[in-house]
Scaffold this motif. Structure first.
Motif, short mmCIF file in Angstrom:
data_model
loop_
_atom_site.label_atom_id
_atom_site.label_comp_id
_atom_site.label_asym_id
_atom_site.label_seq_id
_atom_site.Cartn_x
_atom_site.Cartn_y
_atom_site.Cartn_z
N ALA A 121 0.83 -1.21 0.00
CA ALA A 121 0.00 0.00 0.00
C ALA A 121 0.87 1.26 0.00
O ALA A 121 0.37 2.36 0.24
N ARG A 122 2.17 1.07 -0.27
CA ARG A 122 3.14 2.16 -0.38
C ARG A 122 3.28 2.97 0.91
O ARG A 122 3.49 4.18 0.89
N ARG A 123 3.19 2.28 2.02
CA ARG A 123 3.37 2.92 3.31
C ARG A 123 4.81 2.76 3.78
O ARG A 123 5.49 1.77 3.45
N ARG A 124 5.29 3.72 4.56
CA ARG A 124 6.64 3.66 5.13
C ARG A 124 6.61 2.78 6.37
O ARG A 124 5.89 3.08 7.34
N VAL A 125 7.40 1.71 6.33
CA VAL A 125 7.34 0.69 7.38
C VAL A 125 8.74 0.42 7.92
O VAL A 125 9.68 0.23 7.15
N ALA A 126 8.86 0.37 9.24
CA ALA A 126 10.08 -0.10 9.90
C ALA A 126 9.76 -1.42 10.56
O ALA A 126 8.76 -1.54 11.28
N VAL A 127 10.59 -2.42 10.31
CA VAL A 127 10.48 -3.71 10.99
C VAL A 127 11.67 -3.84 11.92
O VAL A 127 12.82 -3.81 11.47
N VAL A 128 11.40 -3.99 13.21
CA VAL A 128 12.45 -4.15 14.22
C VAL A 128 12.51 -5.61 14.60
O VAL A 128 11.53 -6.18 15.09
N ASP A 129 13.66 -6.23 14.37
CA ASP A 129 13.77 -7.68 14.58
C ASP A 129 14.98 -8.00 15.44
O ASP A 129 16.11 -7.66 15.09
N ALA A 130 14.73 -8.69 16.55
CA ALA A 130 15.81 -9.11 17.45
C ALA A 130 16.41 -10.45 17.05
O ALA A 130 17.41 -10.88 17.65
N HIS A 137 -3.68 -0.61 7.75
CA HIS A 137 -3.77 0.30 6.60
C HIS A 137 -5.11 1.02 6.60
O HIS A 137 -5.18 2.24 6.37
N ARG A 138 -6.18 0.31 6.88
CA ARG A 138 -7.51 0.94 6.92
C ARG A 138 -7.57 2.01 8.00
O ARG A 138 -8.20 3.06 7.81
N SER A 139 -6.89 1.74 9.12
CA SER A 139 -6.90 2.75 10.20
C SER A 139 -6.16 4.02 9.78
O SER A 139 -6.50 5.12 10.22
N LEU A 140 -5.16 3.87 8.93
CA LEU A 140 -4.43 5.04 8.42
C LEU A 140 -5.25 5.83 7.40
O LEU A 140 -5.17 7.05 7.32
N VAL A 141 -6.06 5.09 6.62
CA VAL A 141 -6.86 5.74 5.58
C VAL A 141 -8.08 6.43 6.17
O VAL A 141 -8.40 7.58 5.83
N PHE A 142 -8.77 5.72 7.05
CA PHE A 142 -10.08 6.21 7.53
C PHE A 142 -10.01 6.82 8.91
O PHE A 142 -10.99 7.34 9.39
N ILE A 181 2.88 -21.56 11.85
CA ILE A 181 3.34 -20.57 10.88
C ILE A 181 2.19 -20.13 9.99
O ILE A 181 1.99 -18.94 9.73
N ALA A 182 1.41 -21.10 9.50
CA ALA A 182 0.32 -20.77 8.59
C ALA A 182 -0.69 -19.82 9.24
O ALA A 182 -1.14 -18.84 8.63
N LEU A 183 -1.04 -20.10 10.49
CA LEU A 183 -2.00 -19.24 11.19
C LEU A 183 -1.41 -17.87 11.46
O LEU A 183 -2.10 -16.85 11.37
N ALA A 184 -0.12 -17.81 11.77
CA ALA A 184 0.53 -16.52 12.03
C ALA A 184 0.58 -15.67 10.76
O ALA A 184 0.34 -14.46 10.81
N VAL A 185 0.88 -16.30 9.63
CA VAL A 185 0.93 -15.57 8.37
C VAL A 185 -0.44 -14.99 8.02
O VAL A 185 -0.57 -13.82 7.64
N GLY A 186 -1.48 -15.81 8.16
CA GLY A 186 -2.82 -15.32 7.86
C GLY A 186 -3.25 -14.19 8.78
O GLY A 186 -3.82 -13.18 8.32
N HIS A 187 -2.95 -14.33 10.07
CA HIS A 187 -3.31 -13.29 11.03
C HIS A 187 -2.53 -12.01 10.75
O HIS A 187 -3.07 -10.90 10.86
N GLY A 188 -1.26 -12.15 10.38
CA GLY A 188 -0.47 -10.99 10.04
C GLY A 188 -1.02 -10.25 8.83
O GLY A 188 -1.07 -9.01 8.81
N ALA A 189 -1.44 -11.00 7.82
CA ALA A 189 -1.98 -10.36 6.61
C ALA A 189 -3.24 -9.57 6.93
O ALA A 189 -3.42 -8.43 6.48
N MET A 190 -4.12 -10.17 7.74
CA MET A 190 -5.36 -9.46 8.10
C MET A 190 -5.05 -8.22 8.94
O MET A 190 -5.64 -7.15 8.73
N THR A 191 -4.10 -8.35 9.86
CA THR A 191 -3.76 -7.20 10.71
C THR A 191 -3.11 -6.09 9.91
O THR A 191 -3.40 -4.90 10.11
N GLY A 192 -2.23 -6.46 8.98
CA GLY A 192 -1.63 -5.44 8.12
C GLY A 192 -2.68 -4.65 7.36
O GLY A 192 -2.61 -3.41 7.26
N ALA A 193 -3.70 -5.35 6.84
CA ALA A 193 -4.79 -4.65 6.14
C ALA A 193 -5.58 -3.78 7.10
O ALA A 193 -5.99 -2.67 6.75
#
Length: 292
Positions: free
Chosen positions: A24-33, A287-292, A272-284
């Motif tokens: 969605a062309r947003r500026r994102v920082a990922v902090v990973d330990a 984004h909606r919270s930034l738009v609306f 892993i599969a459940l985490a990936v799906g949950h991450g995708a939904m949360t990312g969306a």
């Protein structure tokens, strides 16, 4: 620079959430330990198109794909502080650097509180497992031990008969007659002697002096968010029979406005599969919270 979103945690859920935001062309920082929960596992099983891959390779492939997007900053380090409010969060890194962002995503994973069996911790993720769907098939229908540390493990023992010959090993919990009958009806052998300690093999040493060798063992850990930062920021943690999870709504937002969470820290059960799906939904959702 103020990021649109700061993702704390670069595992499966965090990277999946970041991908939606980058697209969605947003500026994102990922902090990973660099301390994923499954780092001890030799293989990641049951994940669509990548069954049997090493967990590390999945994260490497994903990170390389994220880095193709020009609005990502990948930060190798540990987040040690978080403060602020919606549209004005600050994240402090070990070493003193400060990041500013409009939204936060805690994809921090969980820590396991293991049953206190002597010798269990070094075998966790290698010969002692938590999920039969992730690790059961590779045991080749051999002898499987289940560490009986709580009433929840009765159901686990019954289920795991789908993957081999199961022995229930009491440890701090003694099943009642009805529970024993239910397990035996499913073919579970219920030991009367308590589990004393474990060693590699895996071998279970019982209180009566016997030693039983298994193809693998299963145990039920209690899990909690791996970082104290969400709770310190005010995010509500819900306690469940399996531990604690960050309370989130359908779009992944916590009890603190502008703060989201995804993956193992915010949902049960875990894979892993459940985490990936949950991450995708949360990312969306972010984004909606930034738009609306």
């Amino acid at each position: 620079m103020t990021f649109d979103v700061i993702v704390i945690g670069g595992g499966s859920a965090g990277q999946s959430a970041a991908l939606q935001l980058l697209r969605a062309r947003r500026r994102v920082a990922v902090v990973d330990a660099g301390r994923p929960r499954n780092r001890r596992a030799a293989h990641a099983q049951g994940f669509f198109t990548r069954d049997g891959a090493t967990p590390g390779s999945l994260l490497e492939i994903s990170r390389a794909q994220l880095e193709r997007y020009g609005t990502l900053e990948w930060v190798e380090g540990e987040a040690v502080g978080a403060s602020g409010a919606r549209d004005a969060f600050r994240v402090e890194l070990a070493g003193g650097r400060m990041l500013e962002g409009r939204r936060l995503i805690f994809a921090v994973g969980v820590r396991d509180d293991l049953p206190g069996v002597e010798g269990l911790e070094p075998l966790w993720g290698r010969e002692v497992f938590h999920c039969p769907y992730c690790h059961g098939y590779e045991l080749e229908r051999g002898d499987i031990g289940v560490i009986g540390s709580s009433e929840l493990v009765v159901h686990m023992a019954e289920l795991i008969t789908e993957w081999g010959e199961v022995t229930f090993l009491p440890f701090g919990f003694v099943p009642d007659a009805g529970q024993v009958a239910a397990m035996e009806a499913r073919g579970v052998r219920v030991e009367s002697a308590a589990l004393a300690r474990l060693e590699a093999g895996p071998v279970a040493h019982l209180a009566d002096g016997r030693a039983l060798r298994f193809a693998g063992l299963f145990a039920a850990s209690r899990v909690w968010p791996a970082s104290p930062l969400p709770e310190a920021l005010g995010c509500r943690v819900e306690e469940t029979p399996m531990g604690g999870v960050l309370a989130v709504d359908a779009m992944g937002e916590t009890s603190v406005a502008g703060v989201f969470s995804c993956g193992d820290a915010a949902r049960q059960p875990h894979s892993i599969a459940l985490a990936v799906g949950h991450g995708a939904m949360t990312g969306a959702g972010v984004h909606r919270s930034l738009v609306f």
